[in-house]
Scaffold this active site. Sequence first.
Site, short mmCIF file in Angstrom:
data_model
loop_
_atom_site.label_atom_id
_atom_site.label_comp_id
_atom_site.label_asym_id
_atom_site.label_seq_id
_atom_site.Cartn_x
_atom_site.Cartn_y
_atom_site.Cartn_z
N THR A 18 0.86 -1.17 0.00
CA THR A 18 0.00 0.00 0.00
C THR A 18 0.90 1.23 0.00
OG1 THR A 18 -0.10 -0.10 2.39
CG2 THR A 18 -1.90 -1.11 1.21
N ARG A 22 -2.09 3.77 7.14
CA ARG A 22 -3.33 4.41 7.58
C ARG A 22 -3.88 3.62 8.75
NH1 ARG A 22 -7.73 5.80 3.03
NH2 ARG A 22 -5.94 6.77 2.05
N SER A 113 -7.11 10.57 3.79
CA SER A 113 -8.04 10.83 2.69
C SER A 113 -9.45 11.14 3.18
CB SER A 113 -8.02 9.65 1.72
OG SER A 113 -8.73 9.98 0.55
N HIS A 114 -10.40 10.30 2.79
CA HIS A 114 -11.81 10.56 3.09
C HIS A 114 -12.25 9.93 4.41
CE1 HIS A 114 -10.98 6.95 0.86
NE2 HIS A 114 -12.01 6.40 1.47
N LYS A 126 2.02 9.11 3.96
CA LYS A 126 2.56 8.41 2.79
C LYS A 126 3.69 9.21 2.18
CE LYS A 126 -0.42 10.03 -0.95
NZ LYS A 126 -0.97 9.60 -2.23
N ASP A 277 -12.86 15.80 -0.99
CA ASP A 277 -12.71 14.98 0.22
C ASP A 277 -11.67 15.55 1.19
OD1 ASP A 277 -10.41 14.36 -1.20
OD2 ASP A 277 -10.35 12.32 -0.42
N ASP A 279 -8.52 15.18 1.88
CA ASP A 279 -7.21 15.68 1.43
C ASP A 279 -7.26 16.32 0.05
OD1 ASP A 279 -7.71 13.21 0.26
OD2 ASP A 279 -5.59 12.79 -0.02
N ASP A 281 -8.23 15.27 -3.02
CA ASP A 281 -7.97 14.63 -4.31
C ASP A 281 -9.22 14.09 -4.99
OD1 ASP A 281 -8.24 12.56 -2.54
OD2 ASP A 281 -6.35 11.56 -3.06
N ARG A 282 -10.32 13.94 -4.24
CA ARG A 282 -11.53 13.42 -4.88
C ARG A 282 -12.49 14.55 -5.23
NH1 ARG A 282 -13.44 7.86 -1.98
NH2 ARG A 282 -11.41 6.82 -2.09
N THR A 344 -7.31 -0.97 -9.34
CA THR A 344 -7.75 0.11 -8.46
C THR A 344 -6.55 0.76 -7.76
OG1 THR A 344 -9.86 -0.95 -8.13
CG2 THR A 344 -9.17 0.58 -6.43
N GLU A 363 -11.09 7.19 -11.71
CA GLU A 363 -11.64 6.02 -11.03
C GLU A 363 -13.09 6.30 -10.68
OE1 GLU A 363 -8.84 3.67 -8.38
OE2 GLU A 363 -8.48 5.72 -7.75
N GLU A 364 -13.85 5.22 -10.54
CA GLU A 364 -15.26 5.37 -10.17
C GLU A 364 -15.45 5.96 -8.78
OE1 GLU A 364 -16.17 3.37 -7.49
OE2 GLU A 364 -14.14 2.54 -7.57
N SER A 365 -14.39 5.90 -7.97
CA SER A 365 -14.47 6.34 -6.58
C SER A 365 -14.25 7.84 -6.46
CB SER A 365 -13.46 5.57 -5.75
OG SER A 365 -12.17 5.69 -6.33
N LYS A 376 -4.69 12.22 -8.04
CA LYS A 376 -5.97 12.69 -8.51
C LYS A 376 -6.20 14.08 -7.92
CE LYS A 376 -8.03 9.55 -5.20
NZ LYS A 376 -7.98 8.10 -5.20
N ARG A 496 -16.86 -4.58 -2.06
CA ARG A 496 -17.41 -3.65 -3.05
C ARG A 496 -17.94 -4.46 -4.23
NH1 ARG A 496 -15.74 0.90 -0.69
NH2 ARG A 496 -13.54 1.31 -0.26
C1 G1P Z 1 -10.58 3.26 -2.53
C2 G1P Z 1 -11.14 3.44 -3.93
C3 G1P Z 1 -10.00 3.52 -4.92
C4 G1P Z 1 -9.04 4.63 -4.51
C5 G1P Z 1 -8.59 4.43 -3.07
C6 G1P Z 1 -7.74 5.58 -2.58
O1 G1P Z 1 -9.85 2.06 -2.47
O2 G1P Z 1 -12.02 2.40 -4.28
O3 G1P Z 1 -10.52 3.75 -6.20
O4 G1P Z 1 -7.92 4.66 -5.34
O5 G1P Z 1 -9.73 4.33 -2.22
O6 G1P Z 1 -8.42 6.78 -2.59
P1 G1P Z 1 -10.46 0.70 -1.90
O7 G1P Z 1 -10.99 1.00 -0.52
O8 G1P Z 1 -11.59 0.34 -2.82
O9 G1P Z 1 -9.33 -0.27 -1.93
ZN ZN Z 2 -8.46 11.59 -0.80
#
Ligand code: G1P
Ligand code: ZN
Length: 543
Positions: A18, A22, A113-114, A126, A277, A279, A281-282, A344, A363-365, A376, A496
């Site tokens: 990773t 986290r 992140s989120h 990181k 989000d 940080d 990036d989303r 992913t 990404e879809e996320s 991102k 998921r």
């Molecule tokens: C999730 C999102 C993935 C994104 C990652 C970091 O990871 O699905 O697209 O890159 O957060 O922001 P996942 O929890 O699915 O491994």
């Molecule tokens: Zn983030």
Amino acid sequence: MPRQTIQTQAFSDQQPGTSGLRKKIAVFQQPHYLENFVQSIFDSLHDFAGQTLVLGGDGRYGNLEAIAVILRMAAANGFARVLVGRDGLLSTPAASCVIRKHKAFGGIILSASHNPGGPDGDFGIKYNTGNGGPAPEKITDAIFEHSKHISEYHISDEVDVVLDQVHDFRLDGMRVSVIDPVTDYAELMASLFDFDAIATLFRNGFRMRFDAMHAITGPYATEILERRLGASVGTVINGVPLPDFGGGHPDPNLTYAKELVEEMLSDDAPDFGAASDGDGDRNMVLGARFFVTPSDSLAVLTANATLVPGYAAGLAGVARSMPTSMATDRVAAELGIDCFETPTGWKFFGNLMDAGKVTLCGEESFGTGSRHVREKDGLWAVLFWLNILAVRQQPVADMVREHWARYGRNFYSRHDYEGVDKAGADALMTALRARLATLPGETFGDLRVASADDFSYTDPVDGSVSTGQGIRIGFESGDRIVFRLSGTGTEGATLRVYLERFEADMQRHGQDTQAALADLIVLAHEVAGIQRYTGRDAPTVIT
Ligand code: G1P
Ligand code: ZN
């Protein structure tokens, strides 16, 4: 020099592979824990004496204390200079921008992140390399190895660290430059987008709402949208970053960005809504009473990129993560450019960008990005949309419907089963894997399985292979279901399930997404035994 070498004990609870660490903040607060990880990072790097490090975080609980520790350790380990955001703040994309612009050796970003923050929330750290992107696996694996064997770390005794103003000071011989966290990033945005056209849009009465969710993008959005582009004051809501994000979950989706979504679905909705989000990036974007899926967003940006100055010359190629809908693939085909399908996670896009193979990716996320940085970038995506809207002078909903009419529509939804029992989730995946060979040819109602595999990716640039990236079941109808376990959760496991249906027939485009996917949802349960393995009959979050 006043520095110490502290004896410590190895720990090894970070996951290899990773891009960072986290954990709950309480874990980070254990004696030597943060220091061990930071020293493990430094021990994995070579030849950084005399070099510059970039440092900043999303402002969550523990941010400033960690920044002070890392500064003291950077000094004791031999960095010549650290560029640190004022108050220890830098959004993830801004950190990437600063690393690249100042040709730094690398950067340390503090963020989960989120994930929620505050005394009971999560914390994260990181390392990003000199290209501005997350460290590649060979570095994260080295960090993991070092963390298992670490016995000492180096830290300066000097504690005089003043970060609340833009200035330079010396820390144990190392130069610390406290920079405005927004300036470099805002300049980069101004170089890519037509700020005059966007400013004219706002002057002519275009209304927007940006929900910063009490996270890092508040100062960025306020400076760029309200001050530089003239959006009315109050366009940015929840704009002050708070250590606990105001008790919220700083994830810009339909569930957590509730305040924004309610307004955007109301009769008096502004023309455009967006959120970012923890940080930065989303991104999530919406029109008046209209939600744009992240997968569609990438497709629309790809189709309209040449309307934007920074992309006027066209795109080298595009990339999307495997579970992201295939909407962008058809745009790429029409443009005659490559569309790469990656596992992913953002790190896979970096190689493609460094090699000049792709310009946009997503990404879809709720992650979208481009070659301008190696992360991102939430606000960048929002500005991209604004620039296109300023040129096309069309409501968001009309623009997306026109897109569907031309390319067809991919109905798409992600169902998350959060916090399920890890053993159960693993067993579900194992059972699915065992059936992969026999699934093709099986029929479920009207649907016949055309292909089934566990996604594996060979990087076209360095040849590295990533296996076990998620189970894909494709149907003869073109529909698709993907199953994978989250790699970012901190409690139990998260399953998921990604559901996708391609629909060329405009007559059916009016349908509700969940209704359009209803039979696929039932099928996903049946084929994976979700209830049996997780004890759940419905997802926790539907996006
Ligand atoms: C999730 C999102 C993935 C994104 C990652 C970091 O990871 O699905 O697209 O890159 O957060 O922001 P996942 O929890 O699915 O491994
Ligand atoms: Zn983030």
